[in-house]
Design an enzyme around this catalytic site. Structure first.
Site, PDB file in Angstrom:
ATOM      1  N   GLU A 106       0.822  -1.194   0.000  1.00 29.93           N
ATOM      2  CA  GLU A 106       0.000   0.000   0.000  1.00 29.93           C
ATOM      3  C   GLU A 106       0.860   1.249   0.000  1.00 29.93           C
ATOM      4  OE1 GLU A 106      -2.944  -0.506   3.150  1.00 29.93           O
ATOM      5  OE2 GLU A 106      -4.191  -1.557   1.698  1.00 29.93           O
ATOM      6  N   CYS A 172       5.872  -6.991   7.406  1.00 28.06           N
ATOM      7  CA  CYS A 172       6.957  -6.515   8.277  1.00 28.06           C
ATOM      8  C   CYS A 172       7.285  -7.609   9.288  1.00 28.06           C
ATOM      9  CB  CYS A 172       6.548  -5.242   9.010  1.00 28.06           C
ATOM     10  SG  CYS A 172       7.926  -4.531   9.960  1.00 28.06           S
ATOM     11  N   CYS A 176       5.669  -5.104  16.034  1.00 24.46           N
ATOM     12  CA  CYS A 176       5.214  -4.142  17.045  1.00 24.46           C
ATOM     13  C   CYS A 176       3.754  -4.457  17.354  1.00 24.46           C
ATOM     14  CB  CYS A 176       5.349  -2.712  16.523  1.00 24.46           C
ATOM     15  SG  CYS A 176       7.049  -2.345  16.047  1.00 24.46           S
ATOM     16  N   CYS A 395      -1.204   5.906   9.857  1.00 22.37           N
ATOM     17  CA  CYS A 395      -0.040   5.160  10.343  1.00 22.37           C
ATOM     18  C   CYS A 395      -0.449   3.846  10.965  1.00 22.37           C
ATOM     19  CB  CYS A 395       0.623   5.925  11.471  1.00 22.37           C
ATOM     20  SG  CYS A 395       1.524   7.305  10.925  1.00 22.37           S
TER      21      CYS A 395
HETATM   22  N1  SAH Z   1       8.580   0.424  10.216  1.00 22.37           N
HETATM   23  C1  SAH Z   1       8.887   1.785  10.355  1.00 22.37           C
HETATM   24  C2  SAH Z   1       8.080   2.682   9.433  1.00 22.37           C
HETATM   25  C3  SAH Z   1       6.630   2.327   9.238  1.00 22.37           C
HETATM   26  S1  SAH Z   1       5.595   2.519  10.649  1.00 22.37           S
HETATM   27  C4  SAH Z   1       8.720   2.227  11.798  1.00 22.37           C
HETATM   28  O1  SAH Z   1       8.157   1.480  12.584  1.00 22.37           O
HETATM   29  O2  SAH Z   1       9.185   3.313  12.124  1.00 22.37           O
HETATM   30  C5  SAH Z   1       5.437   4.291  10.689  1.00 22.37           C
HETATM   31  C6  SAH Z   1       5.014   4.855  12.040  1.00 22.37           C
HETATM   32  O3  SAH Z   1       3.694   4.434  12.355  1.00 22.37           O
HETATM   33  C7  SAH Z   1       5.898   4.408  13.180  1.00 22.37           C
HETATM   34  O4  SAH Z   1       6.305   5.524  13.947  1.00 22.37           O
HETATM   35  C8  SAH Z   1       4.993   3.519  14.010  1.00 22.37           C
HETATM   36  O5  SAH Z   1       5.344   3.559  15.371  1.00 22.37           O
HETATM   37  C9  SAH Z   1       3.647   4.138  13.735  1.00 22.37           C
HETATM   38  N2  SAH Z   1       2.506   3.250  13.947  1.00 22.37           N
HETATM   39  C10 SAH Z   1       2.443   1.926  13.723  1.00 22.37           C
HETATM   40  N3  SAH Z   1       1.218   1.464  14.032  1.00 22.37           N
HETATM   41  C11 SAH Z   1       0.488   2.527  14.457  1.00 22.37           C
HETATM   42  C12 SAH Z   1      -0.863   2.690  14.867  1.00 22.37           C
HETATM   43  N4  SAH Z   1      -1.700   1.685  14.901  1.00 22.37           N
HETATM   44  N5  SAH Z   1      -1.266   3.931  15.213  1.00 22.37           N
HETATM   45  C13 SAH Z   1      -0.416   4.982  15.120  1.00 22.37           C
HETATM   46  N6  SAH Z   1       0.846   4.883  14.717  1.00 22.37           N
HETATM   47  C14 SAH Z   1       1.303   3.669  14.389  1.00 22.37           C
HETATM   48 FE1  SF4 Z   2       6.926  -2.909  11.242  1.00 20.03          FE
HETATM   49 FE2  SF4 Z   2       6.731  -1.993  13.756  1.00 20.03          FE
HETATM   50 FE3  SF4 Z   2       6.945  -0.260  11.712  1.00 20.03          FE
HETATM   51 FE4  SF4 Z   2       4.689  -1.719  12.057  1.00 20.03          FE
HETATM   52  S1  SF4 Z   2       5.499  -0.121  13.432  1.00 20.03           S
HETATM   53  S2  SF4 Z   2       5.759  -1.343  10.143  1.00 20.03           S
HETATM   54  S3  SF4 Z   2       5.549  -3.663  12.820  1.00 20.03           S
HETATM   55  S4  SF4 Z   2       8.481  -1.763  12.387  1.00 20.03           S
END
Ligand code: SAH
Ligand code: SF4
Length: 413
Positions: A106, A172, A176, A395
């Site tokens: 996406e 991924c 997380c 996000c």
């Molecule tokens: N993998 C990388 C980039 C993609 S995620 C990373 O984790 O940084 C981009 C951002 O979205 C990250 O800061 C992550 O903490 C945040 N994020 C992930 N899931 C989320 C959610 N459900 N609500 C708000 N932010 C979220």
């Molecule tokens: Fe991957 Fe964590 Fe970023 Fe989600 S927030 S895309 S699981 S690194």
């Protein structure tokens, strides 16, 4: 549906080799192999990355014989294809992009800047807005940017200002606990061509002219860019040198892969860095980001400190606020302590809910107190405006949503 998008369909297939993604010197090598003069490589690069053609027949500077030769050798343009589009009430568009092997990722198009989505909220960007004579810049904390909700008018005006959020992996591996993408697991890394190709596909869809229109990029879509480091860096080279988007308008977000952060500090061409801190101590971080078992917050901050920051550059720390988990005053105090003395800013992200994830959103008053405590402690702190939440484009909501889950689907092909 535009003709351009139809053309994309013809140009990619699993059996063909993609020209899109090849660096200029690689195109030079290919021309030598085919017994062609070196300047043909420049013409192909121009067609691929400046004109962003979607098929070999669009490479009008090339003689038909060379196009035929390329085709016979199994080459196609090979741009990833937008196969599904959803548009949010706030103008955000989410694209399902199909890759040559049928996998999908996406990509999100956010018109009218990003309200901090790109993760810097920088003064530089405000100065640029003034210099470009645009009315209305950020509010005190970069939240309320110029309101251009009417995307139709934006498209007709022939001027685009947008942030594109791109994916770096199919799924991924980082897991997380608050993130929907994590639920997919990891399928595979994207190639540099597939990463930069998402940008080209979005630019084509909106008829963007690089140099005239203002585009920001955030590597914040599906996947962990620093676990696909080489292809990520290669895509940055394509995007900067060939497509023409300056690296100062790009931000890469990482969950914190320490060795990659250290490598990144030595890159000659690099976007700004955003680190997903998300917790104020290792105990909480380990619960919500199990990768903390491998690299502690202190290790990550040490690595971040090695970045040679430009005059107008800050490191952004992203902090997803999860109700009752990491959003209390003691957490804000710990964050201040952690980031003391760093040239940093904090982007607070109110957690975006998703099915099957058992967190709750923070209370608005807790968010306000958290932000105030950080600001009072001397840390520039922004609250990121959620974009496209209604279409699962915000996000952590990117998960290759299938059509029946899409609340507001406007175009399916
Ligand atoms: N993998 C990388 C980039 C993609 S995620 C990373 O984790 O940084 C981009 C951002 O979205 C990250 O800061 C992550 O903490 C945040 N994020 C992930 N899931 C989320 C959610 N459900 N609500 C708000 N932010 C979220
Ligand atoms: Fe991957 Fe964590 Fe970023 Fe989600 S927030 S895309 S699981 S690194």
């Amino acid at each position: 549906m535009s003709q351009k998008i139809k053309d994309v369909k013809k140009s990619c297939g699993p059996e063909s080799k993609a020209l899109f993604g090849m660096l200029p010197d690689e195109l030079g090598g290919l021309m030598a192999e085919l017994g062609q003069k070196g300047y043909r490589a420049t013409q192909i690069a121009e067609a691929l990355y400046r004109q962003r053609v979607t098929g070999l027949d669009g490479m009008t500077a090339l003689p038909a014989t060379l196009r035929g030769q390329l085709e016979a050798a199994g080459y196609s343009v090979g741009l990833p294809e937008i196969v599904q589009t959803a548009r949010s009430g706030d103008g955000t568009e989410r694209y399902l992009i199909r890759l040559a092997d049928g996998e999908t990722v996406e990509t999100v198009w956010m018109p009218d800047g990003d309200g901090g989505e790109r993760g810097d909220g920088s003064e530089a960007s405000l100065e640029e807005e003034v210099a470009e004579g645009l009315e209305g810049n950020a509010s005190e904390f970069g939240e309320q940017r110029r309101d251009l909700r009417n995307l139709g008018a934006l498209e007709q005006s022939g001027y685009s200002r947008a942030t594109i959020c791109i994916s770096s992996q199919v799924g991924c591996a980082v897991n997380c606990q608050f993130c929907l993408t994590a639920k997919l697991g990891i399928k595979r890394n994207l190639t540099a061509g597939e990463i930069a190709g998402q940008v080209a596909a979005a630019l084509n869809r909106h008829g963007v002219k690089i140099g005239k229109d203002r585009i920001n990029l955030v590597f914040m879509g599906m996947g962990e860019p620093f676990l696909n480091y080489d292809e990520f860096i290669r895509s940055v080279h394509l995007l900067v040198r060939s497509i023409g988007i300056p690296e100062s308008r790009m931000t890469v977000s990482t969950s914190g892969i320490e060795p990659s952060i250290r490598k990144f500090a030595h890159e000659p061409l690099r976007p700004k860095l955003a680190l997903s801190l998300n917790a104020s101590n290792d105990v909480v971080r380990e619960q919500i980001m199990p990768i903390t078992r491998k690299w502690k917050i202190g290790d990550l901050l040490d690595a971040v400190r090695t970045l040679p920051l430009g005059k107008r550059e800050w490191v952004t720390f992203e902090y997803v606020l999860l109700g009752g988990v990491n959003d209390q005053p003691e957490h804000a105090r710990e964050v201040l302590e952690l980031l003391k003395g760093m040239k940093a800013k904090v982007n607070l992200i109110v957690w975006n809910p998703g099915p099957g994830i058992a967190y709750t959103q923070p209370k608005p008053e807790d968010v306000a107190v958290f932000q105030k405590m950080l600001i009072d402690g001397g840390m520039p702190t922004y609250i990121r405006r959620p974009r496209g939440r209604d279409i699962y484009a915000a996000c952590g909501q990117l998960k290759r949503t299938v059509s029946e889950e899409q609340p507001q689907l406007v175009e399916i092909r």
